[in-house]
Scaffold this motif. Structure first.
Motif, short mmCIF file in Angstrom:
data_model
loop_
_atom_site.label_atom_id
_atom_site.label_comp_id
_atom_site.label_asym_id
_atom_site.label_seq_id
_atom_site.Cartn_x
_atom_site.Cartn_y
_atom_site.Cartn_z
N ARG A 19 -0.24 -10.09 7.96
CA ARG A 19 0.08 -8.93 8.80
C ARG A 19 1.44 -9.09 9.47
NH1 ARG A 19 -3.35 -4.34 8.40
NH2 ARG A 19 -5.09 -5.09 7.16
N LEU A 20 2.47 -9.13 8.68
CA LEU A 20 3.82 -9.22 9.21
C LEU A 20 4.45 -7.84 9.17
CD1 LEU A 20 5.16 -12.49 7.49
CD2 LEU A 20 4.11 -12.24 9.73
N ASP A 21 4.64 -7.25 10.31
CA ASP A 21 5.19 -5.89 10.36
C ASP A 21 6.70 -5.94 10.49
OD1 ASP A 21 5.34 -3.20 10.33
OD2 ASP A 21 4.44 -2.86 12.31
N ILE A 22 7.35 -6.33 9.38
CA ILE A 22 8.82 -6.41 9.34
C ILE A 22 9.28 -5.40 8.29
CG2 ILE A 22 10.82 -7.91 8.93
CD1 ILE A 22 8.96 -10.31 9.39
N SER A 23 10.33 -4.65 8.59
CA SER A 23 10.85 -3.72 7.60
C SER A 23 12.35 -3.88 7.45
CB SER A 23 10.52 -2.27 7.97
OG SER A 23 11.46 -1.76 8.89
N SER A 24 12.82 -3.68 6.22
CA SER A 24 14.26 -3.77 5.96
C SER A 24 15.02 -2.71 6.76
CB SER A 24 14.54 -3.59 4.46
OG SER A 24 13.97 -4.65 3.72
N THR A 25 14.41 -1.53 6.89
CA THR A 25 15.05 -0.46 7.67
C THR A 25 15.31 -0.92 9.10
OG1 THR A 25 13.91 1.21 6.34
CG2 THR A 25 14.81 1.94 8.45
N ASP A 26 14.31 -1.54 9.69
CA ASP A 26 14.44 -2.03 11.07
C ASP A 26 15.50 -3.12 11.16
OD1 ASP A 26 13.64 -2.24 13.86
OD2 ASP A 26 12.74 -4.16 13.30
N LEU A 27 15.53 -4.01 10.17
CA LEU A 27 16.52 -5.09 10.19
C LEU A 27 17.94 -4.53 10.11
CD1 LEU A 27 14.98 -7.99 8.06
CD2 LEU A 27 14.71 -7.47 10.48
N ARG A 28 18.14 -3.52 9.26
CA ARG A 28 19.48 -2.92 9.16
C ARG A 28 19.88 -2.27 10.49
NH1 ARG A 28 17.21 -1.03 4.30
NH2 ARG A 28 17.11 1.13 5.06
N GLN A 29 18.92 -1.60 11.12
CA GLN A 29 19.20 -0.97 12.41
C GLN A 29 19.53 -2.01 13.47
OE1 GLN A 29 15.65 1.36 13.03
NE2 GLN A 29 16.42 3.11 11.83
N ALA A 32 0.83 -1.21 0.00
CA ALA A 32 0.00 0.00 0.00
C ALA A 32 0.86 1.26 0.00
CB ALA A 32 -0.93 -0.01 1.20
N ASP A 33 2.01 1.21 0.68
CA ASP A 33 2.89 2.37 0.73
C ASP A 33 3.48 2.67 -0.64
OD1 ASP A 33 4.21 -0.04 0.91
OD2 ASP A 33 5.75 0.63 2.30
N ALA A 34 3.82 1.63 -1.40
CA ALA A 34 4.35 1.83 -2.75
C ALA A 34 3.28 2.36 -3.69
CB ALA A 34 4.93 0.52 -3.28
N LEU A 35 2.04 1.88 -3.52
CA LEU A 35 0.94 2.38 -4.37
C LEU A 35 0.74 3.87 -4.15
CD1 LEU A 35 -1.32 1.42 -6.39
CD2 LEU A 35 -2.84 1.49 -4.43
N ALA A 36 0.86 4.31 -2.91
CA ALA A 36 0.69 5.73 -2.60
C ALA A 36 1.76 6.58 -3.28
CB ALA A 36 0.73 5.95 -1.09
N ASP A 37 2.91 5.95 -3.60
CA ASP A 37 4.02 6.65 -4.26
C ASP A 37 3.87 6.73 -5.78
OD1 ASP A 37 5.80 7.74 -2.47
OD2 ASP A 37 7.03 5.94 -2.27
N LEU A 38 2.81 6.11 -6.34
CA LEU A 38 2.67 6.06 -7.81
C LEU A 38 2.83 7.41 -8.50
CD1 LEU A 38 -0.14 3.59 -8.99
CD2 LEU A 38 2.33 3.39 -9.23
N PRO A 39 2.31 8.52 -7.91
CA PRO A 39 2.49 9.81 -8.59
C PRO A 39 3.95 10.21 -8.78
CG PRO A 39 0.75 9.97 -6.94
CD PRO A 39 1.40 8.63 -6.75
N ARG A 40 4.85 9.63 -7.99
CA ARG A 40 6.28 9.95 -8.11
C ARG A 40 6.99 9.04 -9.11
NH1 ARG A 40 8.69 9.25 -2.43
NH2 ARG A 40 10.51 10.26 -3.35
N ILE A 87 -2.11 -4.13 -11.42
CA ILE A 87 -1.49 -3.76 -10.15
C ILE A 87 -2.17 -4.53 -9.03
CG2 ILE A 87 -0.91 -1.88 -8.57
CD1 ILE A 87 0.40 -1.48 -11.24
N VAL A 88 -1.40 -5.29 -8.29
CA VAL A 88 -1.91 -5.99 -7.12
C VAL A 88 -1.44 -5.22 -5.89
CG1 VAL A 88 -2.03 -8.17 -5.86
CG2 VAL A 88 -1.69 -8.18 -8.35
N VAL A 89 -2.39 -4.64 -5.15
CA VAL A 89 -1.99 -3.88 -3.96
C VAL A 89 -2.27 -4.73 -2.72
CG1 VAL A 89 -4.18 -2.62 -3.81
CG2 VAL A 89 -2.15 -1.72 -2.67
N VAL A 90 -1.23 -4.92 -1.93
CA VAL A 90 -1.33 -5.76 -0.73
C VAL A 90 -1.35 -4.83 0.49
CG1 VAL A 90 -0.27 -7.62 0.59
CG2 VAL A 90 -0.04 -7.57 -1.91
N SER A 91 -2.40 -4.96 1.28
CA SER A 91 -2.53 -4.09 2.46
C SER A 91 -1.37 -4.34 3.41
CB SER A 91 -3.86 -4.34 3.16
OG SER A 91 -3.98 -5.71 3.52
N ARG A 92 -0.90 -3.25 4.04
CA ARG A 92 0.19 -3.36 5.01
C ARG A 92 -0.22 -2.65 6.29
NH1 ARG A 92 6.26 -2.26 3.16
NH2 ARG A 92 6.38 -2.52 5.40
#
Length: 199
Positions: free
Chosen positions: A162-172, A108-116, A129-134
């Motif tokens: 509903r897996l709330d895992i992020s690459s940013t968090d893993l790097r940190q 869903a976050d990537a879909l919101a970025d479509l205008p960019r 486009i398959v949008v997966v809720s996050r």
């Protein structure tokens, strides 16, 4: 030309984790896709200037993470191409290779970025486009539909795991010496340790 339905999941995958893999599998099963192409970005246009692990490491981690799923195929199509990785270019190249029935998987976050994104109308002609809720991501669909009138009929919403895992968090976590096991496959954890990534 191949009419088999194929999913496309692109991203920086820095590092790839179970959230990515669970989304790919959820969509594959829900839409009865023949396979899912996992495509690490060479140079992510929206993240230029941000430090990322080198492409060859992100590609290797993706291959390790997907090794035990016969329906996942990791592609180096964006890493092999110099310059920024634009989705419309990648989709066109896949079309030129005879892959026509494409489903672009987005959070869903990537879909919101479509205008960019570049050439969004072209993307909508090349793939559904398959949008997966996050967790925590909301989409202003009416606003997006106003900008891209073709979007509503090309959009397939899917309730994601509903897996709330992020690459940013893993790097940190790696930088802080905290564990990332059980959030990404063991082979990826071992690779990060062996190559001293994110320290």
């Amino acid at each position: 030309m191949s009419s088999a339905p194929i999913g496309i999941l692109g991203g920086t995958f820095d590092p790839i984790h179970y959230g990515h893999l669970a989304i790919a599998e959820e969509v594959r099963v829900a839409l009865r896709l023949d396979r899912v192409l996992i495509i690490p970005a060479g140079e992510q246009p929206l993240k230029i200037g941000k430090h990322m692990a080198p492409p060859e490491h992100r590609l290797a981690m993706a291959r390790l993470a997907c090794a035990d799923n016969p329906f996942f195929e990791v592609s180096s199509i964006e890493i092999d191409r110099p310059g920024p990785s634009y989705t419309h270019v990648t989709l066109q190249l896949l079309h030129d290779q005879g892959l026509e029935n494409l489903y672009l998987i987005l959070g869903a976050d990537a879909l919101a970025d479509l205008p960019r994104w570049r050439e969004t109308p072209r993307i909508l002609t090349l793939a559904r486009i398959v949008v997966v809720s996050r967790p925590g991501a909301a989409i202003d669909l009416p606003a997006l539909a106003e900008m891209f009138p073709a979007l509503p009929e090309r959009l397939i919403p899917i309730e994601g795991p509903r897996l709330d895992i992020s690459s940013t968090d893993l790097r940190q976590r790696v930088a802080q010496g905290r564990p990332i096991r059980y959030q990404t496959p063991d082979a990826v954890v071992a690779y990060i340790e062996a190559h001293g990534l994110y320290r």
